[in-house]
Design an enzyme around this catalytic site. Structure first.
Site, PDB file in Angstrom:
ATOM      1  N   PHE A   1       1.122  -1.104  -0.002  1.00  0.00           N
ATOM      2  CA  PHE A   1       0.219  -0.113   0.057  1.00  0.00           C
ATOM      3  C   PHE A   1       1.214   1.771   0.017  1.00  0.00           C
ATOM      4  O   PHE A   1       1.566   1.595   0.976  1.00  0.00           O
ATOM      5  CB  PHE A   1      -0.774   0.016   1.497  1.00  0.00           C
ATOM      6  CG  PHE A   1      -1.872   1.317   1.529  1.00  0.00           C
ATOM      7  CD1 PHE A   1      -3.021   1.182  -0.229  1.00  0.00           C
ATOM      8  CD2 PHE A   1      -1.288   2.180   2.021  1.00  0.00           C
ATOM      9  CE1 PHE A   1      -3.915   2.128   0.125  1.00  0.00           C
ATOM     10  CE2 PHE A   1      -2.206   3.594   1.813  1.00  0.00           C
ATOM     11  CZ  PHE A   1      -3.950   3.411   0.948  1.00  0.00           C
TER      12      PHE A   1
ATOM     13  N   ASP B   1       9.044   2.626   1.740  1.00  0.00           N
ATOM     14  CA  ASP B   1       7.953   3.698   2.406  1.00  0.00           C
ATOM     15  C   ASP B   1       7.649   3.459   3.781  1.00  0.00           C
ATOM     16  O   ASP B   1       7.526   2.403   4.106  1.00  0.00           O
ATOM     17  CB  ASP B   1       6.718   3.117   1.402  1.00  0.00           C
ATOM     18  CG  ASP B   1       5.186   4.039   1.896  1.00  0.00           C
ATOM     19  OD1 ASP B   1       5.144   4.135   2.537  1.00  0.00           O
ATOM     20  OD2 ASP B   1       4.779   3.450   1.806  1.00  0.00           O
TER      21      ASP B   1
ATOM     22  N   LYS C   1       2.285  10.428   8.166  1.00  0.00           N
ATOM     23  CA  LYS C   1       1.078   9.447   9.939  1.00  0.00           C
ATOM     24  C   LYS C   1       1.920  10.293  11.071  1.00  0.00           C
ATOM     25  O   LYS C   1       1.647  11.255  11.150  1.00  0.00           O
ATOM     26  CB  LYS C   1       1.446   8.320   9.561  1.00  0.00           C
ATOM     27  CG  LYS C   1       1.025   7.175   8.809  1.00  0.00           C
ATOM     28  CD  LYS C   1      -0.059   5.912   8.713  1.00  0.00           C
ATOM     29  CE  LYS C   1      -1.028   5.702   8.222  1.00  0.00           C
ATOM     30  NZ  LYS C   1      -0.883   4.386   6.236  1.00  0.00           N
TER      31      LYS C   1
HETATM   32  C1  PLP Z   1      -0.875   5.323   4.977  1.00  0.00           C
HETATM   33  C2  PLP Z   1      -0.155   4.413   4.589  1.00  0.00           C
HETATM   34  C3  PLP Z   1      -0.023   5.510   3.107  1.00  0.00           C
HETATM   35  C4  PLP Z   1      -0.631   6.768   2.332  1.00  0.00           C
HETATM   36  O1  PLP Z   1      -0.816   8.321   3.495  1.00  0.00           O
HETATM   37  P1  PLP Z   1      -1.789   9.129   3.564  1.00  0.00           P
HETATM   38  O2  PLP Z   1      -1.518   9.727   3.991  1.00  0.00           O
HETATM   39  O3  PLP Z   1      -2.539   8.340   3.749  1.00  0.00           O
HETATM   40  O4  PLP Z   1      -1.605   9.672   2.048  1.00  0.00           O
HETATM   41  C5  PLP Z   1       1.280   5.037   2.367  1.00  0.00           C
HETATM   42  N1  PLP Z   1       1.704   4.134   2.610  1.00  0.00           N
HETATM   43  C6  PLP Z   1       1.989   3.650   3.949  1.00  0.00           C
HETATM   44  C7  PLP Z   1       2.658   2.405   3.900  1.00  0.00           C
HETATM   45  C8  PLP Z   1       1.016   3.765   4.745  1.00  0.00           C
HETATM   46  O5  PLP Z   1       1.074   3.094   5.534  1.00  0.00           O
END
Ligand code: PLP
Length: 402
Positions: A140, A225, A254
């Site tokens: 994700f 990420d 986050k």
């Molecule tokens: C939450 C998340 C995202 C996206 O972040 P948003 O602030 O919702 O755009 C991308 N990568 C990972 C691994 C995430 O947990």
């Protein structure tokens, strides 16, 4: 359901775009530490932390006063001018990364979008254009067009075709698949070290080390990420430290500003040449308010040793859950690192457990039908973990008895 909550839900139903999946029928008015209070002033222990966002819990006095003080001085002034807190935060994050340059965005997706652009820009400016981005199945990476395309779950991208081209997905933890996908046309590999949104699935350390080596051999950039795994969540400031690899680009969001929207990409000197002046920008990104909040969060991390604390509390938490598993509770696996925890269940009862726990005053997450997910604030205590674990055990027993 109280009248206030009923009115909120009616208004939302009538006016808010129907984009979200199921929302629990509860609305919080305020919070304090590990607890949130709803419209009837009922308390909930928060073990999801705004999905890994509320790292300091709720209403942390240092964060609250830093935000209030900055709001009274300057909320926003645009990136046409220098911003002191932005420069200080960039320096601090760059040094936590081990040397590099930082760009601020407003969300995780936007940080990843920037990382993808930076990687493509790097090869463009070198005069050796490469476009291909390789990421993992079940990953994700966000909801923008490019990041939804990088995300290895077609449910996030299928309705929005045509999608940006040259994104390729390979099975997670499969080195042969990665090696055959990454060649001298590959611009970057984008990976999570623990896949969060698909159920807290860790990458195998030998796999990650071999992928990093292979990227170097093929001249491709490695983007990690850390939007969910970063900010000390795993017991390391960045999860890549635990894996012993050095990405070219890392993304954060986050928890970075404890709840104020922010995203960041950090690149080593070489990868940072992917943006030349004028290539990228953001109206809000790294504004004075968001940067003041992030600096306050980093101060609390240092003062309270929150990264080590995440490691200790995470070990304690997983021990408690593993002992439930050994005692025959319906738990098949306890996954994760630090305070990023996935609990595998032997039956498809995750949603049922989640709603029973909500009724008992606990906020937890679920992924699919057989995984519970916990991303508590890093300030959680052993006593709170014990209280939660006892009620989780009772709830698992209730469900098993039916
Ligand atoms: C939450 C998340 C995202 C996206 O972040 P948003 O602030 O919702 O755009 C991308 N990568 C990972 C691994 C995430 O947990």
């Amino acid at each position: 359901m109280d009248d206030r909550l009923k009115a909120i839900i009616e208004k939302d139903d009538a006016s808010f775009l129907r984009a979200f999946g199921h929302r629990s029928p509860v609305c919080f008015d305020h919070g304090n530490g590990l607890y949130l209070y709803d419209t009837e002033d009922k308390a909930y222990m928060d073990l999801i932390g705004g999905i890994a966002v509320n790292v300091l819990g709720h209403a942390h006095p240092h964060l609250v006063s830093a935000i209030a003080e900055q709001a009274g001085k300057l909320i926003h002034c645009s990136n046409l001018y220098y911003i002191e807190n932005q420069a200080i935060l960039a320096e601090r994050l760059g040094s936590l990364f081990g040397g590099g340059r930082v760009f601020f965005a407003n969300s995780g997706a936007e940080a990843n979008e920037g990382a993808i652009k930076l990687a493509r820009g790097y090869f463009y400016h070198k005069g050796d254009p490469r476009a291909r981005i390789v990421s993992a199945v079940q990953s994700f990476h966000g909801r923008t067009l490019a990041t939804a395309t990088a995300t290895g779950q077609t449910k996030y991208s299928a309705p929005f075709a045509p999608l940006p081209s040259d994104f390729v997905h390979v099975p997670f933890n499969d080195l042969d698949a990665m090696k055959s996908a990454v060649d001298d046309r590959t611009c970057a590999v984008m990976l999570e070290l623990i896949q969060g949104e698909s159920g807290v699935n860790p990458a195998d350390p030998a796999y990650v080390a071999a992928v990093a080596d292979w990227c170097r051999e093929k001249g491709a950039l490695l983007i990690i990420d850390e939007i969910q795994t970063g900010m000390g969540r795993t017991g390391h400031f960045f999860a890549f430290e635990a894996y012993g690899v050095r990405p070219d680009i890392v993304t954060l969001a986050k928890g970075l500003a404890g709840g104020v929207p922010i995203g960041a990409l950090i690149a080593n000197e070489v990868a940072s040449t992917g943006f030349e002046p004028g290539d990228h920008g953001s109206t809000f990104g790294g504004n004075p308010l968001a940067c003041a909040a992030a600096l306050a969060v980093l101060d609390v991390y240092e003062k309270e040793g929150l990264v080590d604390r995440a490691s200790q509390m995470g070990d304690y938490f997983r021990d408690r859950l593993e002992s439930l598993m050994l005692q025959g509770a319906q738990i098949t696996a306890v996954r994760g690192m630090g305070l990023m925890i996935g609990i595998g269940l032997d039956k498809p009862v995750a949603a049922d457990i989640k709603s029973r726990m909500l009724a008992k005053g606990y906020l937890i997450g679920s992924v699919g039908t057989q995984t519970l997910r916990l991303l508590p604030p890093l300030i959680i205590t052993k006593e709170q973990i014990d209280v939660f674990t006892a009620d989780l055990e009772a709830t698992l027993k209730e469900v098993a008895a039916e």
